[in-house]
Scaffold this active site. Structure first.
Site, PDB file in Angstrom:
ATOM      1  N   GLY A 353       0.683  -1.086  -0.173  1.00 41.79           N
ATOM      2  CA  GLY A 353      -0.038   0.001   0.074  1.00 41.79           C
ATOM      3  C   GLY A 353       0.619   1.175   0.009  1.00 41.79           C
ATOM      4  N   PRO A 354       0.094   2.469  -0.207  1.00 46.38           N
ATOM      5  CG  PRO A 354      -1.402   4.020  -0.277  1.00 46.38           C
ATOM      6  CD  PRO A 354      -1.216   2.573  -0.330  1.00 46.38           C
ATOM      7  N   PRO A 355       2.618   4.852   1.093  1.00 46.31           N
ATOM      8  CG  PRO A 355       4.503   6.159   0.653  1.00 46.31           C
ATOM      9  CD  PRO A 355       3.245   5.655  -0.022  1.00 46.31           C
ATOM     10  CE  LYS A 359       3.380  -0.154   3.297  1.00 44.24           C
ATOM     11  NZ  LYS A 359       2.991   1.361   3.166  1.00 44.24           N
ATOM     12  CB  SER A 677      -5.546   2.651 -16.141  1.00 42.38           C
ATOM     13  OG  SER A 677      -4.663   3.708 -15.563  1.00 42.38           O
ATOM     14  CE  LYS A 720      -6.396   3.431 -11.605  1.00 44.26           C
ATOM     15  NZ  LYS A 720      -6.110   2.487 -13.089  1.00 44.26           N
TER      16      LYS A 720
END
Length: 793
Positions: A353-355, A359, A677, A720
């Site tokens: 996952g993003p920063p 996590k 995409s 998104k």
């Protein structure tokens, strides 16, 4: 002095000087000792800065802490520093190699350390034939001395004595005799090898007589001069035979008491036997001791007692983190299995996952919920396989790999082991650490993990491994295959608000010594920070901005007193944080021709991108700008080719590509953009441009396009849709094959955004354009209708 000969000399040179207590060093010998005086340490540092060469000479009275020049023998040895090790008590262990005899001519300085001008003593060469008889006599006496005294391992000295000159043999034997300091110094100053050998023969005969006389009244011959042996190796560094014996016995008892696997115990006893036969102060003995210390320190059988109460674990996870239901559910499932199966294999999870989404902190909470120890190893920048597996003991300064080091730090064989930033590893000529992790993270293999240093198997199967990564792409496929990937997407605005209210504000107020009386945040203030001062998928920057406000309020509390109180409202945020750092991703106020909105995924979460298309007179070229990556450029070419194939069907002039260039631009050109995409978005913008039909400003889309107009699935749907929700988009078009991903979308986003599943471009055009596309059989003359198109001359 006996046999002194200084008529001839070679080189005059200056060196730092270390005075030695009770120690005389000879050429061609490797000798360890300890220094602790500041002057000696500074002299050593000076030598290390230059060429590692130093002058060593014994002081006449070893009890003097600060000897004067007159208290130091003028004849000493020029030596090279081979190794230095700083000890826990701030002393330094030094190993030197004696090179040449030399004599002090002058003391150049005495503070902060001694520096002397020396003159090398020229060797006096003698042929082996001249000293053959006395040399054989000395070797015979020395062998007898070794056997009777039992203090020197004659077998270990034979290689040093073999194929050497008489001068070197004399020096090697002299260095192994336990003699008073004056006798040792006398031998050092005896330059002529023949005279030195005769002196050695005399000393050996006297020692043998003394040992035999002492042995008559004793059943066991004790080693001569135990106090002198300590002098040979230096004060504080020497070890007597009885000390060594007690150390060996202590190690043997520890090995027997430690519950090691049979292979490890066998290696430990074998190494102990080697240690027992070594000179106690040799470098090899230090290596053996370190190895045994590691074998004894590793928790072979020690385990943490696990908490298996599911309700308690769930409570702890909810206390530490908001949301993340999928991850929490997986941990509770694992704990349930632990109650049903006695010896389950350790789970290997990978949080992607993003920063800033939690996590690493989630791994710490899992350790707290399960009652296990927690250790963390950052893999960012690791490029050496030995970091994982360790170095073999043949290397100087070898240690176990970081996996075994962390297990030792945890003190148990079943900790929660966090391998942070696993996607940031790299590789070079020293090996690939990712390949070494294949064994560590394979449940079928890690019960026999082999560290190169320990050289025996260690069971990692009960460790709960958790890895974290921002993206999966850089991680080798074989490594990903060994892990259970759990994606942790970015937070919605509402989730960030709840995290800010219930976690971050309380945490930062406590960290800054503030109470609820001193500071309060309104929901509108937190939302203002989220919208205008942060742009992220996680909450790291949100916490940083809240911390900034807390610091400013803390200062006011100190200035105005503890009764100072402040309520942070939406209007006061700018007063504390300054001008907003980000502008909101606003869409155009009206639907326009050639402008479409796409949704992109980045390491930091989802983004809303604006795609602009325009035409200029030219030769049919396609121009792409906005720092588009290679894949996105290929996607644009595919979209353009599809549009050209539809020109006749749409009633657009076929010769369009010969007379006009199409330019596609994605604003914020400093930000790199990549991925397939954007295909349907680019095609929509170009169709809108060519037909003059505006694109609905309330619609955003994502999906890969094929040459036949099919819409293929893409990744990052949740991120998104979160970005679309943040930008207040009303409708979103996604590929029909991404329907399963909608299960993970928060209900609030589904309520506010109308999501359309599309299968081909006809469905995209139908929902994205404000009017239906024309269906004409006859081609238009583009020049007659040019005024209706959005283009620039």
């Amino acid at each position: 002095m006996y046999g002194s000969n200084y008529e001839k000399s070679e080189i005059i040179k200056s060196y730092p000087l270390i005075p030695l207590r009770d120690l005389v060093i000879f050429p061609s010998t490797l000798v360890p000792f300890i220094i602790g005086r500041n002057s000696s340490i500074q002299a050593l540092e000076k030598a290390m800065e230059k060429d590692r060469m130093i002058f060593l000479s014994a002081q006449m009275d070893p009890t003097l802490d600060i000897p004067k020049p007159k208290d130091i023998y003028t004849v000493g040895i020029i030596a090279k520093v081979v190794q230095t090790v700083r000890t826990a008590d701030s002393n330094i262990k030094v190993v030197v190699e004696g090179r040449k005899r030399a004599r002090i001519l002058e003391f150049l300085s005495v503070y902060p350390f001694y520096e002397v001008l020396t003159k090398e003593v020229l060797k006096i060469n003698v042929s082996p034939e001249e000293v053959k008889d006395i040399l054989q006599q000395v070797l015979g006496l020395f062998e007898e001395y070794v056997k009777i005294s039992r203090n020197v391992n004659f077998e270990s000295i034979i290689p040093a004595l073999r194929d050497n000159t008489p001068e070197r043999i004399a020096d090697i034997i002299a260095s192994h005799l336990y003699l008073p300091l004056e006798e040792k110094q006398n031998l050092l100053e005896t330059v002529n090898p023949g005279e030195r050998l005769r002196r050695l023969a005399f000393l050996l005969e006297n020692e043998l007589i003394r040992i035999r006389v002492e042995g008559k009244g004793k059943k066991k011959v004790s080693p001569p001069g135990q106090d002198i042996k300590q002098k040979v190796f230096g004060r504080g560094f020497g070890m007597r035979r009885d000390d060594q014996y007690s150390e060996i016995e202590e190690l043997r008892q520890k090995i027997e008491a430690t519950p090691m696997p049979p292979d490890a115990k066998e290696k430990a006893f074998k190494e102990l036997e080697r240690l027992e036969s070594m000179p106690p102060m040799s470098a090899e003995a230090t290596v053996s001791r370190n190895y045994l210390d590691w074998l004894l320190a590793v928790p072979w059988q020690k385990k943490s007692r696990e908490k298996r109460d599911l309700k308690l674990a769930e409570k702890i996870l909810n206390e530490d983190h908001y949301g993340l239901e999928k991850v929490k559910e997986r941990i509770l499932e694992y704990l349930a299995i632990r109650q049903l199966v006695k010896k389950p294999k350790g789970a290997i999870l990978c949080f992607v996952g993003p920063p800033g989404v939690g996590k690493s902190s989630l791994a710490r909470s899992i350790a707290r919920a399960t009652g296990r120890k927690f250790v963390r190893l950052s893999l960012g920048g690791v490029r050496d396989e030995a970091e994982i597996r360790g170095h073999r003991r043949t290397y100087i300064g070898a240690y176990p790999g970081r996996i075994i080091q962390m297990i030792k730090k945890a003190g148990t064989k079943n900790p929660v082991f966090l391998l942070d930033e696993v996607d940031k590893m790299s590789m070079d000529f020293r090996g690939d650490p990712a390949a070494a992790l294949l064994e560590v993270l394979d449940p079928e293999q890690n019960n026999t993990f082999l560290d190169h240093y320990l050289d025996t198997e260690f069971d990692l199967s009960q460790v709960l491994f958790i890895t974290t990564a921002n993206v999966l792409q850089p991680i080798p496929k074989a490594l990903v295959d060994r892990m259970e990937v759990i994606r942790i997407p970015g937070y919605t605005e509402d989730e960030k608000l709840q995290i800010g209210k219930h976690f971050l504000v309380k945490k930062q107020m406590k960290a800054h010594g503030l109470t609820e009386k001193n500071l309060k945040f309104t929901d509108e203030a937190i939302l203002e920070i989220i919208r205008n001062y942060t742009r992220e998928a996680g909450v790291r920057n949100l916490e940083r901005e809240i911390s900034s406000i807390c610091r400013k309020v803390a200062r006011k509390v100190v200035v105005h007193g503890k009764d100072f109180s402040e309520v942070i409202t939406k209007e006061k945020v700018e007063e504390y944080l300054g001008v907003p750092k980000f502008r909101r991703q606003e869409r155009e106020r009206k639907s326009e021709v050639g402008i479409a909105y796409g949704l992109a995924w980045t390491e930091f979460g989802g983004e809303l991108l604006t795609f602009e298309a325009t035409m200029v007179q030219g030769k049919g070229n396609l121009t792409l700008t906005g720092q588009l990556g290679e894949i996105m450029q290929e996607s644009a070419q595919t979209a353009f080719s599809y549009v050209r194939s539809k020109l006749f069907e749409l009633g657009i002039a076929k010769n369009l590509h010969k007379n006009y260039d199409i330019h596609i631009h994605v604003p914020e050109g400093a930000v790199p953009k990549e991925g397939p995409s954007a295909g349907i978005t680019i095609a929509t913008a170009v169709i809108s441009l060519l037909t003059g039909i505006p694109v609905n400003k309330d619609v955003a889309m994502t999906g890969e396009i094929t040459l036949r107009g099919k819409v293929l699935p893409v990744g990052g749907i949740k991120e998104k849709l979160i970005a679309a929700h943040r930008a207040e988009v009303k409708e979103v078009l996604i590929p029909i094959d991404n329907k399963p991903d909608l299960k993970d979308i928060p209900a609030k986003i589904k309520e506010k955004i109308k999501i359309h599943l599309v299968e081909n471009m006809d469905e995209v055009f139908e929902r994205a354009l404000t009017k239906p596309l024309p269906k004409e059989d006859k081609q238009k003359d583009l020049s007659q209708d040019i005024s209706k198109l959005s283009f620039t001359n």
